[in-house]
Motif scaffolding. Structure first.
Motif, short mmCIF file in Angstrom:
data_model
loop_
_atom_site.label_atom_id
_atom_site.label_comp_id
_atom_site.label_asym_id
_atom_site.label_seq_id
_atom_site.Cartn_x
_atom_site.Cartn_y
_atom_site.Cartn_z
N GLY A 90 4.24 3.31 2.30
CA GLY A 90 2.63 3.71 2.20
C GLY A 90 1.63 3.26 3.01
N VAL A 91 2.18 2.29 4.12
CA VAL A 91 1.33 1.77 5.06
C VAL A 91 0.77 2.47 6.15
N ALA A 92 1.62 3.51 6.69
CA ALA A 92 1.17 4.36 7.77
C ALA A 92 0.21 5.18 7.39
N ASP A 93 -0.73 5.49 8.34
CA ASP A 93 -1.95 6.22 7.92
C ASP A 93 -1.44 7.75 8.12
N THR A 94 -1.04 8.28 7.13
CA THR A 94 -0.31 9.56 6.99
C THR A 94 -0.81 10.34 5.78
N PRO A 142 -2.79 13.57 -1.57
CA PRO A 142 -4.29 13.94 -1.43
C PRO A 142 -5.13 13.02 -0.59
N PRO A 143 -6.41 13.37 -0.27
CA PRO A 143 -7.29 12.48 0.57
C PRO A 143 -7.63 11.17 -0.23
N GLY A 144 -7.57 11.23 -1.59
CA GLY A 144 -8.04 9.83 -2.15
C GLY A 144 -7.03 8.72 -1.91
N VAL A 145 -5.69 9.05 -1.61
CA VAL A 145 -4.73 8.16 -1.29
C VAL A 145 -4.93 7.49 -0.22
N GLY A 146 -5.33 8.09 0.89
CA GLY A 146 -5.75 7.54 2.18
C GLY A 146 -7.03 6.62 2.02
N GLU A 147 -7.73 7.08 1.31
CA GLU A 147 -9.15 6.38 1.10
C GLU A 147 -8.88 5.12 0.15
N ILE A 148 -8.04 5.17 -0.63
CA ILE A 148 -7.70 3.78 -1.29
C ILE A 148 -6.98 3.02 -0.44
N ARG A 149 -6.11 3.57 0.53
CA ARG A 149 -5.43 2.70 1.53
C ARG A 149 -6.12 2.00 2.26
#
Length: 279
Positions: A90-94, A142-149
């Motif tokens: 879950g580290v990569a920006d994807t 979904p987009p929210g996961v990337g925002e939290i990361r």
């Protein structure tokens, strides 16, 4: 460096209406009682993905709004599933991250859930013990996961693993400077609210033992409190079982697994430190 351990959940309509300066009004209640963790018959017949399998399975309320809902959150909300721990990934920006997970459930339940979820792109059961399954899962996020990361890995911030998924929330520990931590939590979007569970100064041992299941941690804590690890021991498996209202054989099994995990963590960390120091 400091750390904050917090639980994130989608905001309720009432909390979403708070002004940015009213962060102190966030909820501080713990999630509701534990779900029914009954076992399920093991079903190893599943080969390819199918839309059938959990159509009749009841689900608890999950963390999911469309903005934050993931197959991992849905998995944590299924009947027969306890907590779900993110162990790596879950580290990569994807938008299709890969997680390795430990899941408190039996293998049949995990297989049916993963096979039936259209958001799961790839999955594989790595191993399964009594009540715990280790799995590799790649899914659409979904987009929210990337925002939290992005929020919790910016500047000095690092998220310690494991991250724990509950039916209605996700629990994580973030390490960083006090100013970066304050900024990250005080400027959360209105769609999220945080319950701060613990704050303090980061220490190396902070993340040790986080890979234990909740039941293993409960049995280990009871054993310690009753003097099981004193010399000579002041209690027995039978007395611990009486405290926890379970069978002595169950106590022995959980203690063996918890001790093995703790010893493995110790020597894996020591080996990693030796490799780093020799460079």
């Amino acid at each position: 460096m400091n750390y904050v351990r917090a639980r994130l959940r989608p905001s309720t309509p009432e909390s979403a209406e708070r002004t940015p300066g009213d962060e102190s009004g966030g909820r501080r209640d713990e999630p509701g009682g534990r779900r029914d963790e009954r076992g399920d018959t093991d079903d190893r017949s599943g080969g390819g993905r199918s839309a059938s399998g959990v159509g009749d399975e009841q689900q608890a309320p999950t963390i999911g709004t469309e903005q934050y809902d993931t197959p991992i959150a849905d998995l944590a909300g299924c009947e027969g599933v306890g907590t779900v721990h993110l162990l790596a990934g879950g580290v990569a920006d994807t938008d299709t991250p890969t997680y390795t997970l430990s899941i408190e459930a039996n293998e049949g339940t995990v297989r049916r859930v993963l096979e039936s979820d259209p958001g799961v792109l790839e999955w594989e059961i790595a191993s399964a013990e009594t009540g715990v399954v280790y799995a590799y899962v790649r899914f659409r996020a979904p987009p929210g996961v990337g925002e939290i990361r992005e929020r919790f890995t910016s500047d000095s911030l690092v998220v310690l693993l494991p991250v724990t998924f509950h039916p209605d929330s996700v629990e994580l520990t973030v390490v960083g400077t006090q100013s970066d931590l304050s900024s990250a939590f005080e400027t959360l979007p209105s769609s999220l609210e945080a319950t701060v569970l613990e704050v303090g100064t980061y220490r190396e041992s902070l993340h040790r033992g986080r890979s234990l299941t909740e039941r293993q941690r409960e049995v280990l804590a009871a054993a310690y409190e009753l003097g099981y690890y004193d010399q000579p021991s002041e209690t027995s498996h039978e007395q611990i079982a009486d405290r926890l209202e379970c069978a002595p054989s169950t106590v022995g099994e959980h203690l063996r697994k918890a001790e093995r995990r703790l010893v493995s963590e110790l020597f894996e960390n020591s080996a990693e430190g030796m490799r780093t120091g020799s460079r």
